[in-house]
Write a protein that holds these residues in place. Structure first.
Motif, PDB file in Angstrom:
ATOM      1  N   SER A  12       6.291  -2.494  -5.710  1.00  0.00           N
ATOM      2  CA  SER A  12       6.245  -1.204  -6.550  1.00  0.00           C
ATOM      3  C   SER A  12       7.399  -0.723  -6.663  1.00  0.00           C
ATOM      4  CB  SER A  12       4.974  -0.471  -6.193  1.00  0.00           C
ATOM      5  OG  SER A  12       5.494   0.114  -4.901  1.00  0.00           O
TER       6      SER A  12
ATOM      7  N   THR B 172       3.337   4.139  -1.291  1.00  0.00           N
ATOM      8  CA  THR B 172       3.549   4.345  -2.724  1.00  0.00           C
ATOM      9  C   THR B 172       5.150   4.578  -3.017  1.00  0.00           C
ATOM     10  OG1 THR B 172       3.863   6.754  -1.776  1.00  0.00           O
ATOM     11  CG2 THR B 172       1.613   6.038  -2.371  1.00  0.00           C
TER      12      THR B 172
ATOM     13  N   GLU C  48       7.104   6.966  -4.083  1.00  0.00           N
ATOM     14  CA  GLU C  48       7.417   8.067  -3.565  1.00  0.00           C
ATOM     15  C   GLU C  48       7.978   7.831  -1.903  1.00  0.00           C
ATOM     16  OE1 GLU C  48       5.292   8.819  -6.867  1.00  0.00           O
ATOM     17  OE2 GLU C  48       4.320   8.213  -4.805  1.00  0.00           O
TER      18      GLU C  48
ATOM     19  N   SER D 295       0.922  -1.204  -0.043  1.00  0.00           N
ATOM     20  CA  SER D 295      -0.067  -0.043  -0.043  1.00  0.00           C
ATOM     21  C   SER D 295       0.692   1.227  -0.087  1.00  0.00           C
ATOM     22  CB  SER D 295      -1.192   0.053   1.035  1.00  0.00           C
ATOM     23  OG  SER D 295      -0.188   0.196   2.477  1.00  0.00           O
TER      24      SER D 295
END
Length: 156
Positions: free
Chosen positions: A131, A109, A111, A107
């Motif tokens: 990711s 990001t 960033e 979950s």
């Protein structure tokens, strides 16, 4: 022993999952393919000796752990920290294993990963994040290889 027999009907397995005898519920969770996910979670939380086996079961729940994020057992908190349905992963937990699990939480990001990659408590988990962009993975691997080659023990 109906609770360990894999051909026990689903209705009976559901009834046994509610049995007053804790040992019946534990045996059902560990040995029956139709043991309800909530029972598997309950046994995971209360019986640490069964955790490695329970984690291998296809019905073991991978989400719905938010209510356990403050649990006193670090193994329970670490699994809860990996729940992809959490609103916010607990990357500031006092235990490093919980921080690593939170940093790998899908979950997060991309960033948010840069700060986690820079922190030794969360870097391992962040490096395993699904990711993480491929170029960033390559840069991390290159840095690890360069650090290894220049260390006194590198190249041996």
């Amino acid at each position: 022993m109906m609770y360990t027999c894999p051909i026990t009907p689903a209705e009976l397995a559901a009834t046994l999952a509610q049995d007053d005898d804790e040992e019946v519920r534990i045996l059902l969770a560990c040995h029956h393919p139709l043991a309800p996910p909530q029972l598997l979670l309950d046994v995971f939380v209360t019986r640490p000796a069964h955790r490695p086996h329970l984690l291998t079961l296809p019905a073991f729940p991978r989400t719905g752990w938010a209510h356990l994020i403050g649990h006193s057992d670090t193994d329970v908190r670490a699994l809860a920290a990996a729940d992809p349905t959490l609103a916010e992963a607990p990357v500031e937990d006092p235990d490093e294993s919980v921080c690593r699990a939170a940093a790998a939480n899908p979950s997060l990001t991309p960033e948010a990963l840069d700060a986690l990659l820079a922190d030794s408590r969360t870097a391992e988990g962040a490096a395993a994040h699904p990711s993480l962009p491929v170029p960033r993975m390559h840069a991390l691997l290159d840095r690890c290889m360069n650090d290894s080659a220049t260390s006194p023990q590198g190249g041996h």
